[in-house]
Design a protein around this motif. Structure first.
Motif, PDB file in Angstrom:
ATOM      1  N   ALA A 134      -5.701  -2.795   9.750  1.00 32.35           N
ATOM      2  CA  ALA A 134      -4.801  -3.715   8.858  1.00 32.35           C
ATOM      3  C   ALA A 134      -3.604  -3.643   9.395  1.00 32.35           C
ATOM      4  O   ALA A 134      -3.126  -2.968  10.207  1.00 32.35           O
ATOM      5  N   ASP A 135      -2.748  -4.888   8.936  1.00 32.97           N
ATOM      6  CA  ASP A 135      -1.396  -5.154   9.551  1.00 32.97           C
ATOM      7  C   ASP A 135      -0.360  -4.002   8.915  1.00 32.97           C
ATOM      8  O   ASP A 135      -0.320  -3.753   7.765  1.00 32.97           O
ATOM      9  N   VAL A 171     -10.655 -10.530   4.510  1.00 38.08           N
ATOM     10  CA  VAL A 171      -9.711 -11.281   5.600  1.00 38.08           C
ATOM     11  C   VAL A 171      -9.428 -12.739   5.281  1.00 38.08           C
ATOM     12  O   VAL A 171      -8.431 -13.082   5.420  1.00 38.08           O
ATOM     13  N   ALA A 172     -10.461 -13.367   4.644  1.00 40.52           N
ATOM     14  CA  ALA A 172     -10.251 -14.817   4.446  1.00 40.52           C
ATOM     15  C   ALA A 172      -9.304 -14.949   3.413  1.00 40.52           C
ATOM     16  O   ALA A 172      -8.605 -16.016   3.488  1.00 40.52           O
ATOM     17  N   ASN A 173      -9.309 -14.190   2.504  1.00 38.46           N
ATOM     18  CA  ASN A 173      -8.268 -14.326   1.370  1.00 38.46           C
ATOM     19  C   ASN A 173      -7.209 -13.455   1.593  1.00 38.46           C
ATOM     20  O   ASN A 173      -6.169 -13.369   0.472  1.00 38.46           O
ATOM     21  N   LYS A 174      -6.812 -13.042   2.604  1.00 45.70           N
ATOM     22  CA  LYS A 174      -5.476 -12.275   3.041  1.00 45.70           C
ATOM     23  C   LYS A 174      -5.338 -11.159   1.964  1.00 45.70           C
ATOM     24  O   LYS A 174      -4.384 -10.753   1.743  1.00 45.70           O
ATOM     25  N   GLN A 175      -6.557 -10.423   1.580  1.00 44.25           N
ATOM     26  CA  GLN A 175      -6.123  -9.389   0.723  1.00 44.25           C
ATOM     27  C   GLN A 175      -5.748  -8.180   1.410  1.00 44.25           C
ATOM     28  O   GLN A 175      -5.989  -7.982   2.903  1.00 44.25           O
ATOM     29  N   THR A 176      -4.937  -7.387   0.629  1.00 43.26           N
ATOM     30  CA  THR A 176      -4.618  -6.198   1.478  1.00 43.26           C
ATOM     31  C   THR A 176      -5.515  -4.770   1.077  1.00 43.26           C
ATOM     32  O   THR A 176      -6.321  -4.866   0.345  1.00 43.26           O
ATOM     33  N   VAL A 177      -5.281  -3.664   1.925  1.00 48.10           N
ATOM     34  CA  VAL A 177      -6.128  -2.620   1.811  1.00 48.10           C
ATOM     35  C   VAL A 177      -5.917  -2.045   0.114  1.00 48.10           C
ATOM     36  O   VAL A 177      -6.941  -1.522  -0.347  1.00 48.10           O
ATOM     37  N   GLN A 178      -4.835  -2.046  -0.355  1.00 51.21           N
ATOM     38  CA  GLN A 178      -4.457  -1.760  -1.666  1.00 51.21           C
ATOM     39  C   GLN A 178      -5.236  -2.571  -2.636  1.00 51.21           C
ATOM     40  O   GLN A 178      -6.095  -1.905  -3.582  1.00 51.21           O
ATOM     41  N   ASP A 179      -5.379  -3.832  -2.286  1.00 56.15           N
ATOM     42  CA  ASP A 179      -6.168  -4.783  -3.180  1.00 56.15           C
ATOM     43  C   ASP A 179      -7.662  -4.228  -3.302  1.00 56.15           C
ATOM     44  O   ASP A 179      -8.328  -4.358  -4.252  1.00 56.15           O
ATOM     45  N   LEU A 180      -8.253  -3.929  -1.923  1.00 60.04           N
ATOM     46  CA  LEU A 180      -9.513  -3.444  -1.983  1.00 60.04           C
ATOM     47  C   LEU A 180      -9.719  -2.125  -2.522  1.00 60.04           C
ATOM     48  O   LEU A 180     -11.034  -1.747  -2.876  1.00 60.04           O
ATOM     49  N   LEU A 181      -8.846  -1.387  -2.523  1.00 61.74           N
ATOM     50  CA  LEU A 181      -8.962   0.002  -3.322  1.00 61.74           C
ATOM     51  C   LEU A 181      -8.809   0.087  -4.713  1.00 61.74           C
ATOM     52  O   LEU A 181      -8.919   0.961  -5.324  1.00 61.74           O
ATOM     53  N   LYS A 182      -8.313  -1.363  -5.387  1.00 62.40           N
ATOM     54  CA  LYS A 182      -8.400  -1.216  -6.792  1.00 62.40           C
ATOM     55  C   LYS A 182      -9.855  -0.956  -7.356  1.00 62.40           C
ATOM     56  O   LYS A 182      -9.929  -0.641  -8.621  1.00 62.40           O
ATOM     57  N   ALA A 183     -10.742  -1.458  -6.569  1.00 64.83           N
ATOM     58  CA  ALA A 183     -12.316  -1.644  -7.222  1.00 64.83           C
ATOM     59  C   ALA A 183     -12.926  -0.065  -6.826  1.00 64.83           C
ATOM     60  O   ALA A 183     -12.347   0.573  -5.898  1.00 64.83           O
ATOM     61  N   HIS A 190      -4.393   4.463   5.514  1.00 65.40           N
ATOM     62  CA  HIS A 190      -3.297   5.390   5.373  1.00 65.40           C
ATOM     63  C   HIS A 190      -3.151   6.988   5.235  1.00 65.40           C
ATOM     64  O   HIS A 190      -2.694   7.784   4.625  1.00 65.40           O
ATOM     65  N   GLY A 191      -4.482   7.415   5.826  1.00 64.83           N
ATOM     66  CA  GLY A 191      -4.508   8.961   5.817  1.00 64.83           C
ATOM     67  C   GLY A 191      -5.166   9.645   4.873  1.00 64.83           C
ATOM     68  O   GLY A 191      -4.980  10.630   4.624  1.00 64.83           O
ATOM     69  N   GLY A 192      -5.626   8.930   3.814  1.00 65.65           N
ATOM     70  CA  GLY A 192      -6.016   9.394   2.387  1.00 65.65           C
ATOM     71  C   GLY A 192      -7.538   9.650   2.105  1.00 65.65           C
ATOM     72  O   GLY A 192      -7.914   9.725   0.993  1.00 65.65           O
TER      73      GLY A 192
END
Ligand code: FAD
Ligand code: NAD
Length: 463
Positions: free
Chosen positions: A393-394, A421-433, A452-454
């Motif tokens: 992740a960036d 990657v195609a939709n430029k989602q963030t790590v946090q976006d993917l962790l909402k689910a 993020h070490g969690g």
């Protein structure tokens, strides 16, 4: 002279047949010309037949391990001809399905070899078809190398043909995708497999850790792997073949029953264009612009035949869909810069976007999350081989740049990350689910947390 078509597609592989159906859906009157079988390399000599053999050989490996599950199974073994008969049954069923879809979408299927005369005329046998545009999707064929004895080698075509070729001792020249998939299949069947790769590691375009792990796993299964090696020739001897090569430690020779040449694929452009048609070809491949148009207006090309493309079935299909959208004056729907790539070894390998090394090379600061699948419940239940999931992740934006997976079901899990990657989602976006339990996908959730070490199921790092 027949009535003009809106589009003639040449080649009914995953590029051509998908483009033809999509063009028809977009209202273009379309014909599809194929000289062999519908489905192209992918269905008849590529993706599907190899995966039918992968499935059979992995099932055999699983049965051999079933004692661990408390199951008692009698004698195990395989019937190579029957494995291939099952493969052929799968191909035939899928080919019939595609032929039905072409008919239902009113795509005219013409069997024969196409010769492109111009952007408005294509010849098949004696007939000259009139069209507004031409889309070339003629695919590729195995490359050969100029070594003495090259004619003694087989390619993936022969290994997959009819009842296949069974070699108790198989030597593979080229440790790329085809080479490693066949190494995995033949090793599972108890064959003596040797891989000879020119570069410093097998699967050289993949993440380094993946290459190293795969080499280690296959070596444990008895596969011999030589890297940084140069093949000098193949000889016929009384007891079989001998493959001669040189690596860092000196000259070597391997006695074997068959040599597979898997050193890449060459575009199919021979005899495709009428003399005098000024369409640019570079090293056999066709250069195209962003809309897949060649230097000849009205002649387009997609798939394995184009210059600089990635030779994958889903890439050919995506390019076909985009190309016909552009022809119909619509936006191209698929982001072809984000290319998911899968290797069907055991364990599976799947990758999309940037690796940590690639991010560094292009000057992007990246965070990497990694989860070892031996802490994943489903992997433990299924006694799955060693594996991991890595997310890149960036560091500034938290956008997911890439992912590399090497574990059971890696190929089926990858699309979650390709979408990100195609939709430029963030790590946090993917962790909402939530990631349902118990699934292999939980490993993705944990790898994302680890960015993020969690992560919960990873021992805390020493401070
Ligand atoms: P092709 O599938 O090659 O189709 C081209 C068609 O054009 C052929 O049917 C050919 O007969 C026809 N043709 C050629 N010239 C003419 C002419 N002049 N007139 C009429 N017809 C013509 N990719 C993946 O994504 N996943 C995999 O798991 C995978 N596994 C593979 C395993 C193997 C062993 C191989 C060899 C390839 C594999 N690939 C895989 C790659 C994949 O098969 C190709 O990328 C894909 O088939 C390319 O599609 P295409 O439509 O461009 O061309
Ligand atoms: P490849 O490019 O994946 O691998 C070829 C390998 O051969 C490379 O590692 C290269 O360094 C090596 N090589 C080249 N010349 C050599 C020589 N003289 N001696 C030793 N090694 C040599 O090509 P491939 O495995 O033939 O596959 C062709 C294409 O088919 C690939 O582009 C791949 O994308 C596609 N394919 C995809 C899948 C999949 O998606 N699972 C499976 C099979 C094939």
């Amino acid at each position: 002279m027949s009535e003009a078509l809106d589009l003639i597609v040449i080649g009914a592989g995953p590029g051509g047949y998908v483009a033809a159906i999509k063009a028809a859906q977009l209202g273009l009157k379309t014909a599809l010309i194929e000289e062999r079988e519908v489905g192209g390399t992918c269905l008849n000599r590529g993706c599907i037949p190899t995966k039918a053999l992968v499935h059979a050989s992995e099932t055999l490996e699983n049965i051999k391990q079933c004692n661990t599950l408390g199951l008692l199974v009698g004698e195990t073994g395989f019937d190579f001809a029957k494995m291939h008969a099952r493969k052929t049954q799968v191909l035939t069923q899928m080919r019939t399905g595609i032929e039905g879809l072409l008919k239902a979408n009113k795509v005219q299927l013409i069997l024969g070899r196409a010769l492109v005369l111009s952007s408005s005329q294509v010849q098949v046998g004696e007939e000259i078809l009139q069209t507004k545009r031409v889309l070339i999707a003629t695919g590729s064929k195995p490359a050969r190398i100029p070594i003495p004895g090259a004619e003694l080698c087989v390619t993936s075509n022969e290994l997959l043909e009819g009842e296949g070729r069974f070699y108790k001792r198989l030597c593979i020249i080229g440790g790329g995708v085809i080479g490693m998939e066949f190494a995995s299949i033949y090793a599972a069947l108890g064959c003596e497999v040797t891989v000879i790769e020119a570069l410093e590691r097998v699967l050289p375009t993949m993440d380094r850790e993946i290459s190293q792990n795969l080499a280690m796993i296959l070596k444990k299964r008895g596969v011999s792997i030589y890297t940084g090696a140069r093949v000098s020739g193949v000889l016929q001897q009384d007891e079989g073949l001998v493959c001669q090569f040189e690596d860092k430690t000196g000259q070597k020779q391997i006695a074997c029953d068959g040599v597979l040449l898997s050193v890449g694929r060459r575009a199919n452009t021979e005899g495709l264009l009428a003399p005098g048609l000024d369409l640019q070809i570079e090293r056999g491949q066709i250069p195209v612009n962003g809309q897949y148009e060649t230097c000849c207006k009205g002649i387009f090309a997609i798939g394995d035949v184009i210059k600089g493309g990635v030779q994958l079935a889903h890439v050919a299909s995506a390019q076909g869909i985009n190309a016909v959208h552009a022809m119909a004056g619509k936006d191209m729907p698929i982001d072809t810069h984000v290319v998911p790539s899968c290797v069907y070894t055991n364990p599976e390998i799947a990758s999309v976007g940037l690796t940590a090394d690639a991010a560094k090379e292009q000057g992007t600061e990246a965070n990497v999350g990694k989860f070892i699948m031996s802490a994943n419940g489903k992997s433990v239940i299924e006694n799955a081989p060693r594996g991991f999931i890595k997310i890149v992740a960036d560091a500034k934006t938290d956008v997911v740049l890439g992912a590399q997976l090497m574990c059971s079901r890696a190929t089926d899990m990858l699309p979650i990350l390709s979408c990100a990657v195609a939709n430029k989602q963030t790590v946090q976006d993917l962790l909402k689910a939530m990631y349902p339990h118990p699934t292999f996908c939980e490993g993705i959730g944990e790898a994302l947390e680890d960015v993020h070490g969690g992560a919960v199921h990873i021992l805390p790092k020493r401070r």
